[in-house]
Design a protein around this motif. Structure first.
Motif, PDB file in Angstrom:
ATOM      1  N   ARG A   3       5.205  15.246   2.987  1.00  0.00           N
ATOM      2  CA  ARG A   3       3.803  15.453   2.636  1.00  0.00           C
ATOM      3  C   ARG A   3       3.756  15.774   1.150  1.00  0.00           C
ATOM      4  O   ARG A   3       4.462  16.644   0.673  1.00  0.00           O
ATOM      5  N   TYR A   4       2.923  15.047   0.436  1.00  0.00           N
ATOM      6  CA  TYR A   4       2.831  15.170  -1.011  1.00  0.00           C
ATOM      7  C   TYR A   4       1.741  16.163  -1.393  1.00  0.00           C
ATOM      8  O   TYR A   4       0.635  16.091  -0.881  1.00  0.00           O
ATOM      9  N   LEU A  56      -0.568   7.250  -5.197  1.00  0.00           N
ATOM     10  CA  LEU A  56      -0.389   5.892  -4.669  1.00  0.00           C
ATOM     11  C   LEU A  56       0.838   5.832  -3.763  1.00  0.00           C
ATOM     12  O   LEU A  56       0.823   5.165  -2.731  1.00  0.00           O
ATOM     13  N   ARG A  57       1.873   6.541  -4.138  1.00  0.00           N
ATOM     14  CA  ARG A  57       3.079   6.604  -3.304  1.00  0.00           C
ATOM     15  C   ARG A  57       2.773   7.297  -1.973  1.00  0.00           C
ATOM     16  O   ARG A  57       3.194   6.832  -0.914  1.00  0.00           O
ATOM     17  N   ALA A  58       2.029   8.395  -2.026  1.00  0.00           N
ATOM     18  CA  ALA A  58       1.662   9.100  -0.790  1.00  0.00           C
ATOM     19  C   ALA A  58       0.864   8.202   0.143  1.00  0.00           C
ATOM     20  O   ALA A  58       1.006   8.280   1.366  1.00  0.00           O
ATOM     21  N   TYR A  85      -3.444   8.961   4.108  1.00  0.00           N
ATOM     22  CA  TYR A  85      -3.991  10.121   3.402  1.00  0.00           C
ATOM     23  C   TYR A  85      -3.926  11.358   4.301  1.00  0.00           C
ATOM     24  O   TYR A  85      -3.447  12.409   3.896  1.00  0.00           O
ATOM     25  N   ARG A  86      -4.373  11.217   5.524  1.00  0.00           N
ATOM     26  CA  ARG A  86      -4.367  12.342   6.470  1.00  0.00           C
ATOM     27  C   ARG A  86      -2.942  12.816   6.766  1.00  0.00           C
ATOM     28  O   ARG A  86      -2.677  14.012   6.806  1.00  0.00           O
ATOM     29  N   GLU A  87      -2.047  11.901   6.953  1.00  0.00           N
ATOM     30  CA  GLU A  87      -0.686  12.239   7.379  1.00  0.00           C
ATOM     31  C   GLU A  87       0.230  12.669   6.247  1.00  0.00           C
ATOM     32  O   GLU A  87       1.125  13.484   6.462  1.00  0.00           O
ATOM     33  N   ARG A  88       0.025  12.129   5.042  1.00  0.00           N
ATOM     34  CA  ARG A  88       1.046  12.289   4.011  1.00  0.00           C
ATOM     35  C   ARG A  88       0.639  13.138   2.809  1.00  0.00           C
ATOM     36  O   ARG A  88       1.461  13.382   1.936  1.00  0.00           O
ATOM     37  N   VAL A  89      -0.619  13.578   2.753  1.00  0.00           N
ATOM     38  CA  VAL A  89      -1.044  14.430   1.642  1.00  0.00           C
ATOM     39  C   VAL A  89      -1.257  15.841   2.175  1.00  0.00           C
ATOM     40  O   VAL A  89      -2.006  16.050   3.136  1.00  0.00           O
ATOM     41  N   PHE A  90      -0.593  16.789   1.550  1.00  0.00           N
ATOM     42  CA  PHE A  90      -0.609  18.179   1.975  1.00  0.00           C
ATOM     43  C   PHE A  90      -2.031  18.734   2.033  1.00  0.00           C
ATOM     44  O   PHE A  90      -2.813  18.556   1.110  1.00  0.00           O
TER      45      PHE A  90
END
Length: 160
Positions: A3-4, A56-58, A85-90
């Protein structure tokens, strides 16, 4: 899954398309990719360009290899981007869950997720609350752009 912790200023989906298109298909260095984003979008400084590159990577629109960053071949599909976005951004999943319970202002959404902010983040920045409230504002704005949330009477609510 990684998560970014990135929340660049919200722009538009078209902005993301332009920034992504600036990244080559053949891996290139972070510095060159940031320069490409700056030239293509008019982003003023390298640090902000780096935030967009990480964002963009996230979202799965850019990948990193041992040779550098490169554009993925995935289509910029709003549903896929919203899911990434939901899964990978803190904090995004937690914010969307908090808003699903009841519509919230940015400040109320921040209060709902403040306990999720790591203690080391609080300790390293004496003004951490202001910093993280700004981050929450940006995350909510991106959620609106990705059709995850809507704004009703200055409150964020699930998109219909």
């Amino acid at each position: 899954m990684t998560r970014y912790k990135v929340a660049p200023p919200a722009r538009s989906v078209e902005f993301l398309e332009t920034a992504r298109a600036a990244i080559p298909l053949v891996p290139d260095s972070e510095a060159d990719c940031c320069g490409a984003i700056r030239r293509a979008t008019g982003v003023a400084d390298r640090e902000t360009a780096r935030e967009y590159l990480t964002f963009l990577r996230a979202l799965g629109l850019v990948a990193e290899s041992d040779r550098g960053y490169h554009r993925t071949r995935e289509d910029l599909d709003r549903d896929s981007v919203a899911a990434a976005y939901r899964e990978r951004v803190f904090l995004v999943a937690e914010l969307l869950d908090a808003v699903a319970v009841r519509p919230r202002s940015a400040e109320s959404a921040f209060e709902a997720v403040r306990d999720e902010i790591p203690n080391w983040e609080r300790q390293r920045d004496p003004d951490w609350e202001r910093h993280w409230l700004e981050r929450v504002d940006r995350l909510l704005a991106w959620a609106v752009l990705f059709d995850c949330l809507a704004v009703e009477n200055d409150r964020f609510a699930p998109a219909q």
